[in-house]
Design a protein around this motif. Structure first.
Motif, PDB file in Angstrom:
ATOM      1  N   ARG A 207       0.774  -1.160   0.060  1.00  0.00           N
ATOM      2  CA  ARG A 207      -0.072  -0.103   0.144  1.00  0.00           C
ATOM      3  C   ARG A 207       0.876   1.255   0.247  1.00  0.00           C
ATOM      4  NH1 ARG A 207      -5.343   1.014   1.190  1.00  0.00           N
ATOM      5  NH2 ARG A 207      -5.828   3.291   0.814  1.00  0.00           N
ATOM      6  N   PHE A 208       2.104   1.233   0.663  1.00  0.00           N
ATOM      7  CA  PHE A 208       2.738   2.425   0.813  1.00  0.00           C
ATOM      8  C   PHE A 208       4.031   2.380  -0.041  1.00  0.00           C
ATOM      9  CE2 PHE A 208       1.802   2.531   5.871  1.00  0.00           C
ATOM     10  CZ  PHE A 208       0.550   2.795   5.261  1.00  0.00           C
ATOM     11  N   ASN A 209       4.090   1.490  -0.906  1.00  0.00           N
ATOM     12  CA  ASN A 209       5.345   1.280  -1.601  1.00  0.00           C
ATOM     13  C   ASN A 209       6.573   1.403  -1.125  1.00  0.00           C
ATOM     14  OD1 ASN A 209       6.549   0.987  -4.589  1.00  0.00           O
ATOM     15  ND2 ASN A 209       6.500   3.069  -4.919  1.00  0.00           N
ATOM     16  N   SER A 210       6.554   0.749  -0.007  1.00  0.00           N
ATOM     17  CA  SER A 210       7.774   0.792   0.700  1.00  0.00           C
ATOM     18  C   SER A 210       8.738  -0.521   0.607  1.00  0.00           C
ATOM     19  CB  SER A 210       7.160   0.403   2.363  1.00  0.00           C
ATOM     20  OG  SER A 210       8.425   0.488   3.260  1.00  0.00           O
ATOM     21  N   ASN A 211      10.007  -0.051   0.835  1.00  0.00           N
ATOM     22  CA  ASN A 211      11.019  -0.940   0.314  1.00  0.00           C
ATOM     23  C   ASN A 211      10.828  -2.235   1.511  1.00  0.00           C
ATOM     24  OD1 ASN A 211      13.821  -1.956  -0.836  1.00  0.00           O
ATOM     25  ND2 ASN A 211      14.563  -1.552   1.285  1.00  0.00           N
ATOM     26  N   LYS A 212      10.510  -1.979   2.725  1.00  0.00           N
ATOM     27  CA  LYS A 212      10.577  -3.193   3.848  1.00  0.00           C
ATOM     28  C   LYS A 212      10.100  -2.373   5.086  1.00  0.00           C
ATOM     29  CE  LYS A 212      12.696  -7.059   6.022  1.00  0.00           C
ATOM     30  NZ  LYS A 212      12.195  -7.801   5.092  1.00  0.00           N
ATOM     31  N   ILE A 213       8.926  -3.034   5.632  1.00  0.00           N
ATOM     32  CA  ILE A 213       8.032  -2.899   6.772  1.00  0.00           C
ATOM     33  C   ILE A 213       8.108  -3.978   7.781  1.00  0.00           C
ATOM     34  CG2 ILE A 213       5.839  -2.060   7.757  1.00  0.00           C
ATOM     35  CD1 ILE A 213       5.368  -0.206   5.569  1.00  0.00           C
ATOM     36  N   LEU A 214       8.601  -3.574   8.945  1.00  0.00           N
ATOM     37  CA  LEU A 214       8.633  -4.587   9.986  1.00  0.00           C
ATOM     38  C   LEU A 214       7.826  -3.999  11.072  1.00  0.00           C
ATOM     39  CD1 LEU A 214      12.506  -4.811  10.412  1.00  0.00           C
ATOM     40  CD2 LEU A 214      11.148  -6.736   9.331  1.00  0.00           C
ATOM     41  N   LEU A 215       6.493  -4.832  11.433  1.00  0.00           N
ATOM     42  CA  LEU A 215       5.931  -4.786  12.565  1.00  0.00           C
ATOM     43  C   LEU A 215       6.710  -4.600  13.820  1.00  0.00           C
ATOM     44  CD1 LEU A 215       2.347  -6.382  12.367  1.00  0.00           C
ATOM     45  CD2 LEU A 215       3.125  -4.374  11.465  1.00  0.00           C
ATOM     46  N   THR A 216       6.461  -3.668  14.886  1.00  0.00           N
ATOM     47  CA  THR A 216       6.891  -3.518  16.123  1.00  0.00           C
ATOM     48  C   THR A 216       6.013  -3.516  17.249  1.00  0.00           C
ATOM     49  OG1 THR A 216       7.024  -1.193  16.046  1.00  0.00           O
ATOM     50  CG2 THR A 216       8.893  -2.258  15.260  1.00  0.00           C
ATOM     51  N   THR A 217       6.428  -3.641  18.511  1.00  0.00           N
ATOM     52  CA  THR A 217       5.505  -3.488  19.727  1.00  0.00           C
ATOM     53  C   THR A 217       5.031  -2.283  19.919  1.00  0.00           C
ATOM     54  OG1 THR A 217       7.654  -3.319  20.797  1.00  0.00           O
ATOM     55  CG2 THR A 217       6.983  -5.576  20.705  1.00  0.00           C
ATOM     56  N   SER A 218       5.635  -1.403  19.296  1.00  0.00           N
ATOM     57  CA  SER A 218       4.738  -0.068  19.544  1.00  0.00           C
ATOM     58  C   SER A 218       5.551   1.039  18.649  1.00  0.00           C
ATOM     59  CB  SER A 218       5.171   0.605  21.077  1.00  0.00           C
ATOM     60  OG  SER A 218       6.510   0.950  21.265  1.00  0.00           O
TER      61      SER A 218
END
Length: 378
Positions: free
Chosen positions: A44-55
């Motif tokens: 959706r964001f055309n991002s290279n890489k997205i990592l979920l985090t705790t906050s």
């Protein structure tokens, strides 16, 4: 009482949480729902890489570590922001340099950034207040000319954009929040967008307690071990399951909030035209996500009277940040550069009205009527 905020809920959250627990039997980090959310956000964001985090805080902390800061290095950020924007960089030993905001958007002033740069400056942290983009063309130009990293605090900016680019994908790193007060929630949670591929591998390592565990899972090493600094920034897959339900309805949630935002804007425009209040300003090229709707009162006293009046009429309204440079920790860990022309004076005037997914038509009319009633005799 009409609440200031209610966490978003679309109805399928618990079904997915149950699936994570009883079907997938995977409730720790990086399970199926975590991967679904990350892929959705990347696409959706055309991002290279997205990592979920705790906050959102841990996303900022992860970004701060990736910036490889050392004691004495300086980080420029607005004073008008939440403490997490500052603590993430203070924790790695950086000196915080607070600067003023632009009064129309409450976003960091690019001119103030440029004036605050020294030979010790390493990072700039623009905060997209209310999901409205900072002047990222100016900020990226300043950063490029001065060889600085840019960490976007887009905690409030999920589904907002700047000249067609998703907030959080313009700088080197972007940090999002999925706290219960945000447009999309997993209770407590966040995400880091890594927009420079040089940092992808190390980001995975830091997020996985400093180990190369993800390389092991991909078969790139025959065993994993401790290789770098790090912490546990992986959210439970149960939290990700909750978030996934909302991402499936992301546009519906966004449109619903925008409907309320535009209703407030039109209903209260006569007060702004009469010079009694100020309304939010959206610069050209910015698509916002209706994260919040605020007005600006005449001064601090009027704001106090206004909030009390709304409470007496069944509406919960709140003020926002206390400038960080005036906080005890702000004085301890940083300094304000230049003149505080707008940060304190404008923050003293700002009031946030109820804004959440599912706010009923009757309730938003009640809020607008209460605002209009307060100012009828002023």
């Amino acid at each position: 009482m009409i609440n200031f905020n209610l966490p978003p809920y679309v109805g399928t959250e618990m079904e997915y949480v149950r699936e994570a627990c009883a079907v997938n039997r995977k409730i720790c980090g990086d399970g199926p729902f975590t991967k679904k959310c990350s892929e959705w956000l990347e696409n959706r964001f055309n991002s290279n890489k997205i990592l979920l985090t705790t906050s959102g805080t841990s996303a900022l902390e992860l970004a701060a570590i990736l910036c490889d800061l050392h004691p004495g290095d300086e980080v420029i950020l607005p004073s008008f922001t939440f403490s997490s924007t500052a603590t993430a960089f203070q924790m790695v030993g950086a000196t915080l340099v607070f600067v003023d905001v632009c009064p129309d958007t409450m976003n960091i002033d690019p001119d103030a950034i440029e004036r605050a740069i020294t030979d010790k400056t390493k990072v700039v942290v623009p905060v997209h207040y209310a999901g409205v983009a900072c002047d990222m063309d100016r900020i990226m130009d300043i950063a490029t000319r001065n060889n600085l990293l840019v960490v976007e605090d887009a905690a409030q900016g999920v589904l907002s954009s700047y000249k067609g680019k998703a907030l959080g994908t313009i700088g080197h790193f972007g940090c999002y929040s999925f706290h219960e007060t945000k447009n999309y929630s997993m209770g407590e949670g966040g995400a880091l967008s890594i927009n420079d591929s040089r940092y992808c591998d190390r980001a995975e390592i830091i997020r996985e307690k400093g180990t190369n565990r993800q390389r092991f899972f991909r078969g790139q090493v025959d065993k994993y071990t401790w290789v770098d600094r790090g912490s546990s920034y992986l959210p439970s897959d149960m939290n990700a399951a909750y978030l996934w339900a909302q991402l499936e309805h992301a546009d519906e949630i966004n449109e619903n909030r925008l409907s309320t935002w535009h209703f407030y804007q039109e209903s209260l425009k006569p007060l702004a035209d009469a010079g009694k209040i100020e309304l939010p300003y959206i610069p050209e090229g910015c698509e916002h996500n209706a994260h919040m709707f605020y007005i600006k009162c005449k001064d601090l006293k009027e704001r106090g009277d206004f909030i009390s009046y709304l409470k007496d009429h069944g509406v919960q309204a709140v003020f926002h940040y206390i400038p960080l440079h005036d906080a005890p920790a702000g004085k301890m860990f940083g300094r304000f550069d230049g003149e505080d022309r707008f940060t304190t004076s404008e923050s003293n005037r700002l009031v946030r009205l109820p804004m959440y997914y599912g706010l009923s038509d009757a309730d938003r009319h009640h809020v607008a009527d209460a605002v209009l009633s307060f100012y009828a005799s002023r």
